[in-house]
Design an enzyme around this catalytic site. Structure first.
Site, short mmCIF file in Angstrom:
data_model
loop_
_atom_site.label_atom_id
_atom_site.label_comp_id
_atom_site.label_asym_id
_atom_site.label_seq_id
_atom_site.Cartn_x
_atom_site.Cartn_y
_atom_site.Cartn_z
CB SER A 224 -0.94 -0.01 1.21
OG SER A 224 -0.21 -0.08 2.42
N GLY A 226 -0.28 4.65 0.05
CA GLY A 226 -0.97 5.88 0.41
C GLY A 226 -1.65 6.50 -0.80
CB ALA A 227 -1.71 10.00 -1.99
N GLY A 229 -1.53 4.84 -4.33
CA GLY A 229 -2.24 3.61 -4.69
C GLY A 229 -1.63 2.37 -4.07
N GLY A 255 -5.55 1.31 5.52
CA GLY A 255 -4.81 0.12 5.10
C GLY A 255 -5.49 -1.17 5.54
CG ASP A 256 -6.12 -1.74 9.50
OD1 ASP A 256 -5.02 -2.28 9.29
OD2 ASP A 256 -6.29 -0.89 10.40
#
Length: 323
Positions: A224, A226-227, A229, A255-256
């Site tokens: 992951s 963040g912004a 993708g 993220g979960d």
């Protein structure tokens, strides 16, 4: 069914503020108290979308009892394991532009006997009510004094019972877990860089670092970003996806939610990546650590905000890793 195990759950208080000014008196615009912990959030996201899940949660003290009450009020299917020490409390300060400042307590130590009891509870939950578990998600930071190889030992034990294991953790706990060949790991950008010792500046670096985690033992890597993708690397190929988010409110638990969406969609391939991104983006649009339901996720997908494409190695990241 998807089981989750959170060794270090928490009560999460999220306070929305206009801006964070050190040393000033800040008036909150709103506040939310939610159950917390990575595995807890995965189960809450699955519950919100009517996906069968059961959470195994050690708890202790007044905070632990309040955590259990909040989860029971949500209707979460859970197995609670009493432990000696109190459950931790965390505080999140959320600003209107999506900036989040987190203050996490360390949690309470778990004895070897308590760890054995928790592992037994997971295996019992995996086979109760005639429902076999497809996955166990072992996730989150470790409590103090718990050895770094605990996820590795749990992974071997659960995999030996025929259950796929997903690990979402960081630091030495992640490095140790790789040797136990988990079916899936879900590092973020910083965790991916730390686990491989690589500076990560573009999507090619992400794919290379994920390949190193696979070479170390993980079968699938969902990174992951963040912004920027997410990148999925598995035996069947490598895919990149991104989801545009307008008006972000809180990244806590995003993220979960991403991991929950990935597993709910089968845990493999580009369609699972698309769902993971949609669930994660929907979570970012919500306050506190609320988990998205079908309406929230459909709103993201309906706006055609999720795109899956082959990985462009030279594409730079908005935020490179600190290494």
């Amino acid at each position: 069914m998807i089981l989750t195990l959170t060794l270090n759950p928490s009560l999460d208080r999220t306070i929305e503020i206009a801006s964070l000014d050190r040393g000033a008196v800040i008036r909150a615009a709103a506040a939310h108290l939610d159950p917390g912990g990575k595995g807890v959030n995965v189960s809450r996201a699955l519950l919100a979308n009517a996906v069968a899940s059961r959470a195994v949660i050690p708890y202790g003290g007044d905070e632990g009892r309040q955590l259990v009450r909040l989860l029971a009020a949500e209707g979460l299917d859970m197995v609670t394991v009493p432990v000696t020490g109190p459950t931790r409390s965390n505080v999140t300060l959320a600003e209107p532009d999506g900036t989040v400042t987190k203050i996490n307590e360390p949690g309470t130590a778990l004895s070897p006997a308590e760890l054995d009891t928790i592992a037994d509870a997971v295996l019992a939950a995996a086979h109760s009510d005639g429902q076999g578990a497809d996955w166990v998600v072992a996730s989150g930071s470790l409590p103090p004094e718990v050895p770094a190889d605990v996820y590795a030992r749990l992974c071997r034990r659960f995999a030996g019972a025929g259950i796929h294991v997903a690990v979402d953790t960081s630091g030495p706990a992640l490095s140790c877990a790789l040797a136990a060949a988990p079916a899936l790991v879900k590092p973020n950008l910083e965790e991916l860089s730390a686990a491989t010792g690589m500076p990560i500046r573009n999507l090619g670096d992400v794919a290379e670092a994920a390949g190193k985690l696979r070479a170390a033992g993980a079968r699938t890597v969902l990174a992951s970003l963040g912004a920027d993708g997410a990148v999925l690397v598995e035996e069947g190929g490598t895919w990149y996806g991104e989801a545009a988010v307008t008006e972000p409110r809180s990244s806590v638990g995003a993220g979960d939610a991403m991991l929950a969406g990935f597993l709910a969609a089968g845990g493999s391939g580009p369609e699972a990546l698309k769902q993971a991104l949609a669930w994660g983006a929907a979570a970012v649009r919500l306050p506190g650590s609320r988990m998205p339901g079908p309406a929230d996720i459909d709103r993201v997908i309906g706006r055609a905000a999720v795109a899956i494409r082959p990985t462009d190695p030279g594409r730079p990241l908005t935020t490179a890793s600190p290494r």
